[in-house]
Design a protein around this motif. Structure first.
Motif, PDB file in Angstrom:
ATOM      1  N   LYS A 221       0.808  -1.222   0.000  1.00  0.00           N
ATOM      2  CA  LYS A 221       0.000   0.000   0.000  1.00  0.00           C
ATOM      3  C   LYS A 221       0.842   1.273   0.000  1.00  0.00           C
ATOM      4  CE  LYS A 221      -3.535  -2.696   0.272  1.00  0.00           C
ATOM      5  NZ  LYS A 221      -4.269  -3.039  -0.977  1.00  0.00           N
ATOM      6  N   LEU A 222       2.120   1.153   0.360  1.00  0.00           N
ATOM      7  CA  LEU A 222       2.967   2.351   0.386  1.00  0.00           C
ATOM      8  C   LEU A 222       3.266   2.883  -1.005  1.00  0.00           C
ATOM      9  CD1 LEU A 222       5.523   1.662   3.253  1.00  0.00           C
ATOM     10  CD2 LEU A 222       3.209   2.592   3.355  1.00  0.00           C
ATOM     11  N   LEU A 223       3.030   2.068  -2.027  1.00  0.00           N
ATOM     12  CA  LEU A 223       3.258   2.524  -3.401  1.00  0.00           C
ATOM     13  C   LEU A 223       2.457   3.765  -3.726  1.00  0.00           C
ATOM     14  CD1 LEU A 223       3.289  -0.859  -5.366  1.00  0.00           C
ATOM     15  CD2 LEU A 223       5.201   0.750  -5.167  1.00  0.00           C
ATOM     16  N   THR A 224       1.271   3.846  -3.178  1.00  0.00           N
ATOM     17  CA  THR A 224       0.399   4.987  -3.467  1.00  0.00           C
ATOM     18  C   THR A 224       0.324   5.972  -2.306  1.00  0.00           C
ATOM     19  OG1 THR A 224      -1.519   3.693  -2.718  1.00  0.00           O
ATOM     20  CG2 THR A 224      -1.030   3.668  -5.067  1.00  0.00           C
ATOM     21  N   LYS A 225       1.037   5.684  -1.216  1.00  0.00           N
ATOM     22  CA  LYS A 225       0.919   6.516  -0.023  1.00  0.00           C
ATOM     23  C   LYS A 225       2.166   7.327   0.273  1.00  0.00           C
ATOM     24  CE  LYS A 225      -0.314   6.265   4.876  1.00  0.00           C
ATOM     25  NZ  LYS A 225      -0.619   5.380   6.032  1.00  0.00           N
ATOM     26  N   VAL A 226       3.338   6.775   0.003  1.00  0.00           N
ATOM     27  CA  VAL A 226       4.592   7.419   0.398  1.00  0.00           C
ATOM     28  C   VAL A 226       5.372   7.821  -0.850  1.00  0.00           C
ATOM     29  CG1 VAL A 226       6.771   7.142   1.630  1.00  0.00           C
ATOM     30  CG2 VAL A 226       4.677   6.122   2.549  1.00  0.00           C
ATOM     31  N   ASP A 227       5.713   9.081  -0.941  1.00  0.00           N
ATOM     32  CA  ASP A 227       6.442   9.599  -2.090  1.00  0.00           C
ATOM     33  C   ASP A 227       7.784   8.885  -2.248  1.00  0.00           C
ATOM     34  OD1 ASP A 227       7.198  11.276  -4.215  1.00  0.00           O
ATOM     35  OD2 ASP A 227       8.221  12.645  -2.834  1.00  0.00           O
ATOM     36  N   GLY A 228       8.032   8.388  -3.457  1.00  0.00           N
ATOM     37  CA  GLY A 228       9.306   7.760  -3.762  1.00  0.00           C
ATOM     38  C   GLY A 228       9.334   6.253  -3.646  1.00  0.00           C
ATOM     39  N   VAL A 229       8.338   5.644  -3.006  1.00  0.00           N
ATOM     40  CA  VAL A 229       8.322   4.187  -2.887  1.00  0.00           C
ATOM     41  C   VAL A 229       8.040   3.578  -4.260  1.00  0.00           C
ATOM     42  CG1 VAL A 229       7.137   2.200  -1.889  1.00  0.00           C
ATOM     43  CG2 VAL A 229       7.638   4.184  -0.462  1.00  0.00           C
ATOM     44  N   ASN A 230       8.939   2.710  -4.735  1.00  0.00           N
ATOM     45  CA  ASN A 230       8.761   2.095  -6.053  1.00  0.00           C
ATOM     46  C   ASN A 230       8.861   0.569  -5.999  1.00  0.00           C
ATOM     47  OD1 ASN A 230      11.477   1.863  -5.538  1.00  0.00           O
ATOM     48  ND2 ASN A 230      12.169   2.940  -7.366  1.00  0.00           N
ATOM     49  N   GLY A 231       8.581  -0.026  -4.915  1.00  0.00           N
ATOM     50  CA  GLY A 231       8.588  -1.475  -4.703  1.00  0.00           C
ATOM     51  C   GLY A 231       8.971  -1.722  -3.245  1.00  0.00           C
TER      52      GLY A 231
END
Length: 298
Positions: free
Chosen positions: A228-238
């Protein structure tokens, strides 16, 4: 002379113990061309159930920015599929497979319990769909499809997984299946998962983007990425989540922001929400400490 020899032996032993306990300030991974050894049987360590561990690594230098019980054995759960995909990416990079290569589904693979994609025995699935199924849906049935099509059986594939782990420098990891379904003989550490996450990012940039796939549709159903961090935290890409009862909630994350890159691992979260919150905390605290610019300094 005898005293000098003793001192040299003690120094060598101390160096070995330091490497074994993970006291190095940098994450050490073997070179890409390292040979895959023939592995002797190893005693299964005592693995703490649902115990917390974490590590944050500078994605450019390998420097360890934070670690908490990072070398203690834990159950990987579906973080296992990171290694399954590493071996798929090797197939693609070598040209042995293409994204369109059809993988045959066996009855054994189709029988795996959820989470699954619902592939049917006797059918085929393209490699591209199989990779997305693991990255997004964490499909146990597709993990076995991949294992059987690469190595002939899941057991043989698991031996390849463990050999590759050793070649990468993952000294405290053992795989016995391709999915991460519960097995006391399958274990890893936060440090080893960070090594694997960094290797996936560095060695397969053309395929790493699969880990940022937001959703997959198959058989009339659509699933969103479990990370879920893919759409929540800036810069997370996997890159991958994991859960079984004895592991708790696991997550390996790659974050690239403002010219900085980290690989962070949280194992043993009490819930998906608390795991994600802890990961966010680690990202915001340690990403600013990562090296900026390129690895060449410009």
């Amino acid at each position: 002379m005898r005293g000098l020899i003793v001192l040299l032996c003690v120094a060598m032993l101390a160096g070995c113990q330091s490497a074994e306990t993970g006291s190095s300030p940098e994450l050490a991974a073997a070179p890409a061309a390292a040979a895959e050894p023939i592995l002797p049987l190893q005693p299964v360590p005592a693995v703490a159930h649902r115990a917390y561990a974490s590590i944050v690594v500078d994605g450019k230098t390998g420097k360890i920015l934070e670690e908490d019980d990072a070398t203690s054995p834990r159950y990987p759960a579906s973080l296992t599929k990171m290694m399954t995909l590493y071996l798929v990416f090797e197939q693609l990079s070598s040209g042995r497979w293409t994204p369109q290569t059809a993988l045959t589904v066996s009855a054994e693979a189709a029988s795996r319990p959820p989470a699954k994609l619902g592939v049917r025995a006797g059918s085929t699935i393209p490699v591209d769909t199989a990779v997305r199924a693991l990255a997004v849906r964490s499909a146990n049935d597709v993990a076995v499809v991949i294992a059987e099509n690469i190595a002939g059986s899941e057991d043989a594939f698991a031996r390849r997984m463990t050999a590759k782990a050793r070649a990468l420098g993952m000294s405290r990891t053992s795989f016995v299946n391709a999915s991460g379904l519960p097995d006391d003989r399958q274990y890893t550490t936060a440090r080893d998962i960070a090594i694997l996450g960094k290797a996936l990012h560095d060695r397969f940039p053309q395929y790493f983007k699969y880990f940022s796939t937001r959703e997959i549709s198959y058989g009339g159903r659509t699933w969103k990425n479990t990370n879920k961090l893919l759409t929540k935290v800036d810069g997370v890409n996997g890159i991958k989540t994991g859960y079984i009862r004895d592991s708790g909630f696991n997550l390996c994350a790659s974050v690239e922001r403002d010219g900085k890159h980290i690989i962070a691992v949280v194992l043993g979260g009490k819930s998906g929400a608390s795991r994600n919150a802890q990961m966010e905390k680690l990202i915001e605290e340690y990403l600013p400490q990562a090296s900026g610019g390129s690895i060449f300094g410009f």
